[in-house]
Design a protein around this motif. Structure first.
Motif, PDB file in Angstrom:
ATOM      1  N   GLN A 186      20.331  19.115   5.668  1.00 61.07           N
ATOM      2  CA  GLN A 186      19.047  18.583   6.105  1.00 61.07           C
ATOM      3  C   GLN A 186      19.240  17.289   6.875  1.00 61.07           C
ATOM      4  OE1 GLN A 186      15.992  19.678   5.902  1.00 61.07           O
ATOM      5  NE2 GLN A 186      16.208  21.450   4.561  1.00 61.07           N
ATOM      6  N   VAL A 187      18.391  17.108   7.861  1.00 62.67           N
ATOM      7  CA  VAL A 187      18.368  15.874   8.647  1.00 62.67           C
ATOM      8  C   VAL A 187      16.941  15.349   8.611  1.00 62.67           C
ATOM      9  CG1 VAL A 187      18.684  14.847  10.910  1.00 62.67           C
ATOM     10  CG2 VAL A 187      20.231  16.667  10.152  1.00 62.67           C
ATOM     11  N   GLN A 188      16.805  14.084   8.278  1.00 55.61           N
ATOM     12  CA  GLN A 188      15.495  13.448   8.298  1.00 55.61           C
ATOM     13  C   GLN A 188      15.420  12.519   9.502  1.00 55.61           C
ATOM     14  OE1 GLN A 188      17.437  13.204   5.208  1.00 55.61           O
ATOM     15  NE2 GLN A 188      16.553  15.224   4.824  1.00 55.61           N
ATOM     16  N   LEU A 189      14.307  12.576  10.202  1.00 53.95           N
ATOM     17  CA  LEU A 189      14.132  11.811  11.424  1.00 53.95           C
ATOM     18  C   LEU A 189      12.845  10.993  11.339  1.00 53.95           C
ATOM     19  CD1 LEU A 189      14.975  14.688  13.940  1.00 53.95           C
ATOM     20  CD2 LEU A 189      16.513  12.882  13.136  1.00 53.95           C
ATOM     21  N   VAL A 190      12.931   9.732  11.725  1.00 59.54           N
ATOM     22  CA  VAL A 190      11.763   8.856  11.710  1.00 59.54           C
ATOM     23  C   VAL A 190      11.684   8.117  13.041  1.00 59.54           C
ATOM     24  CG1 VAL A 190      10.606   6.936  10.600  1.00 59.54           C
ATOM     25  CG2 VAL A 190      11.921   8.566   9.216  1.00 59.54           C
ATOM     26  N   GLU A 191      10.620   8.369  13.797  1.00 61.09           N
ATOM     27  CA  GLU A 191      10.412   7.704  15.074  1.00 61.09           C
ATOM     28  C   GLU A 191       9.651   6.395  14.888  1.00 61.09           C
ATOM     29  OE1 GLU A 191       9.686  12.215  15.898  1.00 61.09           O
ATOM     30  OE2 GLU A 191       9.203  10.737  14.349  1.00 61.09           O
ATOM     31  N   SER A 192       9.862   5.499  15.817  1.00 63.03           N
ATOM     32  CA  SER A 192       9.119   4.243  15.863  1.00 63.03           C
ATOM     33  C   SER A 192       9.097   3.735  17.291  1.00 63.03           C
ATOM     34  CB  SER A 192       9.745   3.201  14.923  1.00 63.03           C
ATOM     35  OG  SER A 192      11.071   2.920  15.322  1.00 63.03           O
ATOM     36  N   GLY A 193       8.270   2.727  17.517  1.00 69.77           N
ATOM     37  CA  GLY A 193       8.245   2.091  18.827  1.00 69.77           C
ATOM     38  C   GLY A 193       7.088   2.478  19.711  1.00 69.77           C
ATOM     39  N   GLY A 194       6.274   3.419  19.261  1.00 70.76           N
ATOM     40  CA  GLY A 194       5.112   3.776  20.057  1.00 70.76           C
ATOM     41  C   GLY A 194       4.081   2.663  20.057  1.00 70.76           C
ATOM     42  N   GLY A 195       3.076   2.818  20.915  1.00 70.14           N
ATOM     43  CA  GLY A 195       2.028   1.813  20.984  1.00 70.14           C
ATOM     44  C   GLY A 195       1.236   1.946  22.248  1.00 70.14           C
ATOM     45  N   LEU A 196       0.506   0.890  22.559  1.00 68.87           N
ATOM     46  CA  LEU A 196      -0.332   0.855  23.744  1.00 68.87           C
ATOM     47  C   LEU A 196       0.368   0.072  24.846  1.00 68.87           C
ATOM     48  CD1 LEU A 196      -3.076   1.238  25.199  1.00 68.87           C
ATOM     49  CD2 LEU A 196      -3.817  -0.892  24.089  1.00 68.87           C
ATOM     50  N   VAL A 197       0.397   0.653  26.037  1.00 76.27           N
ATOM     51  CA  VAL A 197       1.011  -0.009  27.177  1.00 76.27           C
ATOM     52  C   VAL A 197       0.145   0.248  28.396  1.00 76.27           C
ATOM     53  CG1 VAL A 197       2.470   1.987  27.729  1.00 76.27           C
ATOM     54  CG2 VAL A 197       3.185  -0.298  28.434  1.00 76.27           C
ATOM     55  N   GLN A 198       0.135  -0.694  29.315  1.00 68.36           N
ATOM     56  CA  GLN A 198      -0.609  -0.500  30.561  1.00 68.36           C
ATOM     57  C   GLN A 198       0.168   0.412  31.496  1.00 68.36           C
ATOM     58  OE1 GLN A 198      -1.419  -4.441  32.108  1.00 68.36           O
ATOM     59  NE2 GLN A 198      -3.420  -4.464  31.126  1.00 68.36           N
ATOM     60  N   ALA A 199      -0.549   1.077  32.370  1.00 65.30           N
ATOM     61  CA  ALA A 199       0.098   1.916  33.374  1.00 65.30           C
ATOM     62  C   ALA A 199       1.125   1.084  34.144  1.00 65.30           C
ATOM     63  CB  ALA A 199      -0.939   2.495  34.324  1.00 65.30           C
ATOM     64  N   GLY A 200       2.292   1.670  34.328  1.00 67.77           N
ATOM     65  CA  GLY A 200       3.385   0.970  34.984  1.00 67.77           C
ATOM     66  C   GLY A 200       4.274   0.194  34.033  1.00 67.77           C
ATOM     67  N   GLY A 201       3.878   0.141  32.777  1.00 66.39           N
ATOM     68  CA  GLY A 201       4.644  -0.601  31.792  1.00 66.39           C
ATOM     69  C   GLY A 201       5.771   0.196  31.173  1.00 66.39           C
ATOM     70  N   SER A 202       6.431  -0.433  30.217  1.00 71.02           N
ATOM     71  CA  SER A 202       7.620   0.152  29.592  1.00 71.02           C
ATOM     72  C   SER A 202       7.500   0.121  28.076  1.00 71.02           C
ATOM     73  CB  SER A 202       8.870  -0.629  30.008  1.00 71.02           C
ATOM     74  OG  SER A 202       9.047  -0.600  31.405  1.00 71.02           O
ATOM     75  N   LEU A 203       8.185   1.063  27.449  1.00 74.10           N
ATOM     76  CA  LEU A 203       8.321   1.105  26.007  1.00 74.10           C
ATOM     77  C   LEU A 203       9.695   1.634  25.664  1.00 74.10           C
ATOM     78  CD1 LEU A 203       5.032   2.663  24.509  1.00 74.10           C
ATOM     79  CD2 LEU A 203       5.884   0.338  24.139  1.00 74.10           C
ATOM     80  N   MET A 263      11.485   4.063  28.308  1.00 74.26           N
ATOM     81  CA  MET A 263      10.517   4.631  29.242  1.00 74.26           C
ATOM     82  C   MET A 263       9.983   3.543  30.165  1.00 74.26           C
ATOM     83  SD  MET A 263       8.449   7.152  26.645  1.00 74.26           S
ATOM     84  CE  MET A 263       7.733   5.795  25.700  1.00 74.26           C
ATOM     85  N   ASN A 264      10.139   3.747  31.443  1.00 76.93           N
ATOM     86  CA  ASN A 264       9.640   2.807  32.449  1.00 76.93           C
ATOM     87  C   ASN A 264       8.564   3.475  33.295  1.00 76.93           C
ATOM     88  OD1 ASN A 264      11.517   0.739  31.731  1.00 76.93           O
ATOM     89  ND2 ASN A 264      13.092   1.774  32.948  1.00 76.93           N
ATOM     90  N   SER A 265       7.749   2.644  33.909  1.00 77.82           N
ATOM     91  CA  SER A 265       6.708   3.125  34.833  1.00 77.82           C
ATOM     92  C   SER A 265       5.849   4.208  34.195  1.00 77.82           C
ATOM     93  CB  SER A 265       7.354   3.655  36.119  1.00 77.82           C
ATOM     94  OG  SER A 265       8.116   2.649  36.764  1.00 77.82           O
ATOM     95  N   LEU A 266       5.406   3.958  33.002  1.00 71.79           N
ATOM     96  CA  LEU A 266       4.587   4.948  32.294  1.00 71.79           C
ATOM     97  C   LEU A 266       3.240   5.131  32.974  1.00 71.79           C
ATOM     98  CD1 LEU A 266       5.476   3.955  28.667  1.00 71.79           C
ATOM     99  CD2 LEU A 266       5.624   6.281  29.558  1.00 71.79           C
ATOM    100  N   GLN A 267       2.785   6.367  32.968  1.00 71.81           N
ATOM    101  CA  GLN A 267       1.518   6.714  33.588  1.00 71.81           C
ATOM    102  C   GLN A 267       0.547   7.240  32.535  1.00 71.81           C
ATOM    103  OE1 GLN A 267       0.955   5.870  36.806  1.00 71.81           O
ATOM    104  NE2 GLN A 267       3.007   4.979  36.553  1.00 71.81           N
ATOM    105  N   THR A 281       5.543   9.629  17.153  1.00 71.03           N
ATOM    106  CA  THR A 281       5.008   8.285  17.349  1.00 71.03           C
ATOM    107  C   THR A 281       4.075   8.330  18.558  1.00 71.03           C
ATOM    108  OG1 THR A 281       5.560   5.931  17.577  1.00 71.03           O
ATOM    109  CG2 THR A 281       6.970   7.486  18.759  1.00 71.03           C
ATOM    110  N   GLN A 282       2.921   7.712  18.432  1.00 67.69           N
ATOM    111  CA  GLN A 282       1.895   7.796  19.465  1.00 67.69           C
ATOM    112  C   GLN A 282       2.168   6.791  20.578  1.00 67.69           C
ATOM    113  OE1 GLN A 282      -1.131   9.847  19.592  1.00 67.69           O
ATOM    114  NE2 GLN A 282      -1.023   9.075  21.701  1.00 67.69           N
ATOM    115  N   VAL A 283       2.120   7.269  21.794  1.00 66.67           N
ATOM    116  CA  VAL A 283       2.204   6.418  22.980  1.00 66.67           C
ATOM    117  C   VAL A 283       0.880   6.546  23.732  1.00 66.67           C
ATOM    118  CG1 VAL A 283       3.328   6.057  25.193  1.00 66.67           C
ATOM    119  CG2 VAL A 283       4.702   6.578  23.166  1.00 66.67           C
ATOM    120  N   THR A 284       0.237   5.422  23.955  1.00 70.32           N
ATOM    121  CA  THR A 284      -1.027   5.385  24.683  1.00 70.32           C
ATOM    122  C   THR A 284      -0.828   4.553  25.938  1.00 70.32           C
ATOM    123  OG1 THR A 284      -2.248   5.553  22.606  1.00 70.32           O
ATOM    124  CG2 THR A 284      -3.472   4.812  24.546  1.00 70.32           C
ATOM    125  N   VAL A 285      -1.263   5.072  27.075  1.00 73.24           N
ATOM    126  CA  VAL A 285      -1.087   4.386  28.347  1.00 73.24           C
ATOM    127  C   VAL A 285      -2.466   4.158  28.951  1.00 73.24           C
ATOM    128  CG1 VAL A 285       0.057   4.395  30.582  1.00 73.24           C
ATOM    129  CG2 VAL A 285       1.109   5.586  28.641  1.00 73.24           C
TER     130      VAL A 285
END
Length: 122
Positions: A1-18, A83-87, A116-120
């Motif tokens: 078994q492999v357990q995976l946990v994502e992090s780092g998502g969030g709100l970013v403006q268009a053209g931004g990075s995460l 992730m760069n230049s997010l749309q 993990t949720q990414v909102t642009v």
């Protein structure tokens, strides 16, 4: 078994990075290729990027080439997605997944994180 946990998502403006992270535990991390997928509201889950177990091979979806970078640190059992230049249309839940091959097919992956949720914002 492999357990995976994502992090780092969030709100970013268009053209931004995460930078997303995915921490793995369980079996030997370097045995597994690691993929990133995303699923927007009302859309199918789609491939974003994959990296081989030793990091030597990477593949990207055409839509993210030259903007996203997948990398891994096997000493930390972690895979990253820069992730760069997010749309706005890239807003989605981003998932990491593990498989023994560098496949781009979501159905092939045996292990998944919770996402993990990414909102642009436009």
């Amino acid at each position: 078994q492999v357990q995976l946990v994502e992090s780092g998502g969030g709100l970013v403006q268009a053209g931004g990075s995460l930078r997303l992270s995915c921490a793995a535990s369980g079996r030997t991390f370097s045995w597994y290729a690691m993929g990133w997928f995303r699923q927007g509201t009302g859309r199918e889950r789609e491939f974003v990027a994959v990296i081989s177990g030793n990091g030597g091979v990477t593949t990207y979806a055409d839509s993210v080439k030259d903007r996203f970078t997948i990398s891994r640190d096997n000493a930390k059992n972690t895979v990253y997605l820069h992730m760069n230049s997010l749309q706005p249309e890239e807003a989605a839940v981003y998932y990491c997944a593990a498989d023994r091959t560098t496949t781009t097919e979501a159905t092939a992956y045996d292990y998944w994180g919770q996402g993990t949720q990414v909102t642009v914002s436009s």
